[in-house]
Design a protein around this motif. Structure first.
Motif, PDB file in Angstrom:
ATOM      1  N   ASP A 195      -5.433  12.025   8.531  1.00 49.27           N
ATOM      2  CA  ASP A 195      -6.844  11.716   8.261  1.00 49.27           C
ATOM      3  C   ASP A 195      -7.374  12.669   7.186  1.00 49.27           C
ATOM      4  OD1 ASP A 195      -9.300  10.440   8.556  1.00 49.27           O
ATOM      5  OD2 ASP A 195      -9.928  11.687  10.247  1.00 49.27           O
ATOM      6  N   THR A 196      -6.446  13.148   6.347  1.00 47.42           N
ATOM      7  CA  THR A 196      -6.819  14.092   5.284  1.00 47.42           C
ATOM      8  C   THR A 196      -6.221  13.592   3.962  1.00 47.42           C
ATOM      9  OG1 THR A 196      -4.893  15.428   5.875  1.00 47.42           O
ATOM     10  CG2 THR A 196      -6.994  16.070   6.861  1.00 47.42           C
ATOM     11  N   GLU A 197      -6.317  14.419   2.940  1.00 45.55           N
ATOM     12  CA  GLU A 197      -5.936  13.970   1.601  1.00 45.55           C
ATOM     13  C   GLU A 197      -4.731  14.732   1.054  1.00 45.55           C
ATOM     14  OE1 GLU A 197     -10.262  13.320  -0.444  1.00 45.55           O
ATOM     15  OE2 GLU A 197      -9.332  15.282  -0.602  1.00 45.55           O
ATOM     16  N   MET A 198      -4.112  14.140   0.043  1.00 48.54           N
ATOM     17  CA  MET A 198      -3.153  14.865  -0.785  1.00 48.54           C
ATOM     18  C   MET A 198      -3.946  15.599  -1.858  1.00 48.54           C
ATOM     19  SD  MET A 198      -0.228  11.877  -0.891  1.00 48.54           S
ATOM     20  CE  MET A 198      -0.035  12.081  -2.612  1.00 48.54           C
ATOM     21  N   PHE A 199      -3.428  16.753  -2.287  1.00 47.60           N
ATOM     22  CA  PHE A 199      -4.203  17.533  -3.256  1.00 47.60           C
ATOM     23  C   PHE A 199      -4.257  16.844  -4.617  1.00 47.60           C
ATOM     24  CE2 PHE A 199      -5.027  20.925  -6.274  1.00 47.60           C
ATOM     25  CZ  PHE A 199      -6.202  21.427  -5.718  1.00 47.60           C
ATOM     26  N   ALA A 200      -3.188  16.151  -4.961  1.00 47.16           N
ATOM     27  CA  ALA A 200      -3.137  15.427  -6.233  1.00 47.16           C
ATOM     28  C   ALA A 200      -2.149  14.275  -6.069  1.00 47.16           C
ATOM     29  CB  ALA A 200      -2.689  16.366  -7.362  1.00 47.16           C
ATOM     30  N   PRO A 201      -2.223  13.266  -6.934  1.00 43.87           N
ATOM     31  CA  PRO A 201      -1.277  12.149  -6.821  1.00 43.87           C
ATOM     32  C   PRO A 201       0.164  12.667  -6.838  1.00 43.87           C
ATOM     33  CG  PRO A 201      -2.971  11.644  -8.437  1.00 43.87           C
ATOM     34  CD  PRO A 201      -3.174  13.078  -8.045  1.00 43.87           C
ATOM     35  N   ASP A 202       1.018  12.125  -6.023  1.00 46.32           N
ATOM     36  CA  ASP A 202       2.442  12.463  -5.963  1.00 46.32           C
ATOM     37  C   ASP A 202       2.728  13.861  -5.423  1.00 46.32           C
ATOM     38  OD1 ASP A 202       3.006   9.961  -7.179  1.00 46.32           O
ATOM     39  OD2 ASP A 202       2.612  10.866  -9.150  1.00 46.32           O
ATOM     40  N   LEU A 203       1.709  14.551  -4.941  1.00 46.34           N
ATOM     41  CA  LEU A 203       1.924  15.916  -4.459  1.00 46.34           C
ATOM     42  C   LEU A 203       1.804  15.952  -2.930  1.00 46.34           C
ATOM     43  CD1 LEU A 203       2.482  18.788  -5.386  1.00 46.34           C
ATOM     44  CD2 LEU A 203       0.014  19.152  -5.579  1.00 46.34           C
ATOM     45  N   PRO A 204       2.955  16.012  -2.222  1.00 45.09           N
ATOM     46  CA  PRO A 204       2.878  16.026  -0.756  1.00 45.09           C
ATOM     47  C   PRO A 204       2.086  17.237  -0.282  1.00 45.09           C
ATOM     48  CG  PRO A 204       5.116  16.546  -1.489  1.00 45.09           C
ATOM     49  CD  PRO A 204       4.342  16.125  -2.716  1.00 45.09           C
ATOM     50  N   THR A 205       1.217  16.991   0.687  1.00 47.26           N
ATOM     51  CA  THR A 205       0.229  17.994   1.074  1.00 47.26           C
ATOM     52  C   THR A 205       0.093  18.060   2.584  1.00 47.26           C
ATOM     53  OG1 THR A 205      -1.030  17.434  -0.937  1.00 47.26           O
ATOM     54  CG2 THR A 205      -2.202  18.655   0.789  1.00 47.26           C
ATOM     55  N   LEU A 206       0.051  19.264   3.120  1.00 47.05           N
ATOM     56  CA  LEU A 206      -0.370  19.431   4.507  1.00 47.05           C
ATOM     57  C   LEU A 206      -1.711  20.131   4.485  1.00 47.05           C
ATOM     58  CD1 LEU A 206       2.748  20.542   6.593  1.00 47.05           C
ATOM     59  CD2 LEU A 206       1.747  18.260   6.380  1.00 47.05           C
ATOM     60  N   CYS A 207      -2.636  19.611   5.288  1.00 48.77           N
ATOM     61  CA  CYS A 207      -3.943  20.247   5.411  1.00 48.77           C
ATOM     62  C   CYS A 207      -3.848  21.239   6.569  1.00 48.77           C
ATOM     63  CB  CYS A 207      -5.012  19.189   5.677  1.00 48.77           C
ATOM     64  SG  CYS A 207      -6.642  19.899   5.910  1.00 48.77           S
ATOM     65  N   VAL A 208      -4.184  22.483   6.324  1.00 45.14           N
ATOM     66  CA  VAL A 208      -4.016  23.499   7.378  1.00 45.14           C
ATOM     67  C   VAL A 208      -5.341  24.094   7.844  1.00 45.14           C
ATOM     68  CG1 VAL A 208      -1.686  24.019   6.585  1.00 45.14           C
ATOM     69  CG2 VAL A 208      -3.603  25.397   5.746  1.00 45.14           C
ATOM     70  N   GLY A 209      -6.438  23.543   7.374  1.00 47.77           N
ATOM     71  CA  GLY A 209      -7.730  24.036   7.850  1.00 47.77           C
ATOM     72  C   GLY A 209      -8.822  23.012   7.622  1.00 47.77           C
ATOM     73  N   LEU A 210      -9.778  22.978   8.526  1.00 49.96           N
ATOM     74  CA  LEU A 210     -10.928  22.072   8.392  1.00 49.96           C
ATOM     75  C   LEU A 210     -12.196  22.868   8.641  1.00 49.96           C
ATOM     76  CD1 LEU A 210      -9.593  19.179  10.641  1.00 49.96           C
ATOM     77  CD2 LEU A 210      -9.862  19.044   8.153  1.00 49.96           C
ATOM     78  N   ARG A 211     -13.287  22.458   7.995  1.00 50.66           N
ATOM     79  CA  ARG A 211     -14.555  23.085   8.329  1.00 50.66           C
ATOM     80  C   ARG A 211     -15.119  22.456   9.604  1.00 50.66           C
ATOM     81  NH1 ARG A 211     -17.906  24.074   2.755  1.00 50.66           N
ATOM     82  NH2 ARG A 211     -17.465  21.877   2.335  1.00 50.66           N
TER      83      ARG A 211
END
Ligand code: BES
Ligand code: MN
Ligand code: MN
Length: 471
Positions: A195-211
């Motif tokens: 339920d989060t985003e990738m930082f940029a197209p084609d860049l696999p991303t894990l989100c490790v913090g939420l406000r």
């Protein structure tokens, strides 16, 4: 001998590729249901979306599929949870898959290029309210499970619980209560949230913090009833002007919040985190132009835009209902006005303390002749999750296999209230593997999901679930 995990994974990936178009068609059906959780007139639609998900979980072979009611006498508007499980993988870990089937309101409707609840494919994207937040991402989980189920002829390589909520966009109170009262029913070794985003197209991303956040309303009352502004202007207090004065005192021109004590608990990101953020492909000027589209960025001096949106608290005004908002002119001094104000929190702030500080400060600056009422609508804790565990490694390996790239770790400025409860109440390590893009228009007109990311997400999730099961 049974087939190996890698063969099952390959067969599941193959099934997902062959059936990708069908998956999108099913998603479109779900996107046609306007499950706007905040709108009472959409209550039946929210219910239909829950049932749609439950039916599909049953069809693909999940067990004990159930709609769990969250409405109570004091919370009659509560929307159902969808629960499903598969616990036949004896001795294997359990993954808790989380998603939300509710969506934000679609307004303003005239800004949409195609209607929000008529999903439309354009340029490799699917456009609809909820396409990426979160129906499309939730559907990736369901389809990954289906693919593994078909590949394993009804046998999964891992234990699963699925929990879907219909109130995420309105604070997630129902699921929070369920976790407090029936936490054992969600017992798992790891939670997977998309339920989060990738930082940029084609860049696999894990989100490790939420406000975290506190969502509030300030109601201002002046005269007993609405008044003619010519007859009484100059003598009667105006609640809108009063709210404007109050709001102007909450935050200075630099974006610093002026509530006494508000920053006391703010924890600075670690040096390693700050260094990693500096290495991300990010250009503030390009972000201003392409993503925000304003003439300048605002916010506290001395912090980068990423720090300001990920690791600093902030305050925003969402709307000021009341008075005259029709076309044309009406000369009235309204008797009352409301401001919807939210504050985003970061570790180690707590909603209870932050709200108390905010409320007493607002009350202390109440203009003459005005009564203010400060109400808390909903709240959620900020969270930073651990990156040093086997589940995070399984996630980064999975995405490396799909994207051919190393994963970046980022935080998100948004909030998913239940993640804090998974981590703190249930002590379940949580992996936030999201596939949205920065320009997917979450909460805005023309929300979309890049279809390539829908398919890559499904494959990443298949691999992740298989890896966790094989560990
Ligand atoms: N999926 C978002 C949260 C999100 C978006 C996290 C992008 C990280 C990156 C979620 O659906 C959302 O919008 N949450 C609300 C929560 C609130 C209403 C309690 C939010 O952040 O405004
Ligand atoms: Mn969401
Ligand atoms: Mn959202």
């Amino acid at each position: 001998m049974s087939v190996t995990v890698t063969e099952t994974t390959a067969a599941a990936v193959e099934f997902a590729k062959t059936n990708g178009k069908q998956f999108v068609e099913e998603l479109k059906e779900l996107l046609r249901i306007p499950s706007v959780s905040t709108a009472p007139e959409h209550r039946d639609d929210v219910r239909r979306a829950a049932q749609f998900c439950a039916d599909e979980l049953t069809r693909i072979g999940m067990e004990h599929v159930e709609l769990i009611e969250t409405a109570t006498v004091d919370r009659p508007g509560g929307h159902a949870l969808v629960y499903a499980e598969y616990l036949q993988a004896t001795g294997k870990p359990t993954v808790l898959c989380y998603g939300h089937y509710d969506v934000q309101p679609a307004e303003p409707l005239d800004e949409w290029k195609s209607p929000p609840f008529e999903p439309t494919e354009r340029d490799g994207n699917i456009y609809a309210r909820g396409a990426v937040d979160d129906k499309g991402q939730m559907w990736m989980h369901v389809k990954a499970i289906e693919a593994l189920m078909v590949a394993g002829h009804g046998v999964l390589p891992v234990n699963l619980r699925v929990i879907l909520e219909g109130e995420e966009e309105v604070g997630g109170e129902g699921i929070a209560k369920f976790v407090r009262e029936h936490g054992a029913r969600l017992k798992a070794d790891v939670a997977l949230v998309s339920d989060t985003e990738m930082f940029a197209p084609d860049l696999p991303t894990l989100c490790v913090g939420l406000r975290g956040m506190i969502y509030t309303e300030i109601e201002a009352r002046g005269a007993r009833t609405d008044l003619h502004s010519g007859m009484y202007g100059g003598a009667a207090p105006n609640p809108f002007v009063a709210l404007a004065q109050v709001i102007a005192k909450l935050k200075d021109e630099d974006g610093k919040i002026l509530i006494p004590g508000f920053y006391d608990k703010v924890a600075a990101p670690t040096v390693a985190e700050l260094q990693a953020w500096k290495a991300l492909p990010f250009d503030e000027e390009e972000y201003r132009e392409a993503e925000i589209g304003s003439s300048a960025l605002t916010g506290e001096p001395g912090f980068s835009a990423l720090e300001r949106t990920w690791a600093r608290p902030t305050l925003d005004v969402h709307g000021m209902p009341g008075g005259f908002v029709g076309s044309g002119a009406k000369t009235v001094i309204p008797a009352k006005a409301v401001a919807k104000v939210s504050l985003r929190l970061v570790p180690d702030m707590t909603p209870a303390e932050s709200f108390a500080q905010y409320k007493s400060f607002v009350e202390s600056i109440c203009p003459k002749g005005i009564q203010l009422e400060v109400r808390l609508i909903h709240s959620g804790d900020p969270i930073v999750v651990s990156t040093d565990n086997e589940y995070v490694r399984a996630a980064t390996e999975s995405m490396r296999e799909v994207f051919g790239k190393e994963t970046v770790f980022v935080r998100g400025g948004g909030s998913i209230p239940i993640v804090g409860d998974f981590v703190r109440e249930l002590k379940t390590p949580t992996v936030m593997m999201g596939f949205g893009l920065p320009d997917d228009n979450l909460h805005a007109p023309n929300e979309k999901f890049h279809l390539a990311n829908f398919h890559r997400g499904i494959e990443s999730i298949i691999r992740f679930l298989a890896k966790v099961g094989a560990a």
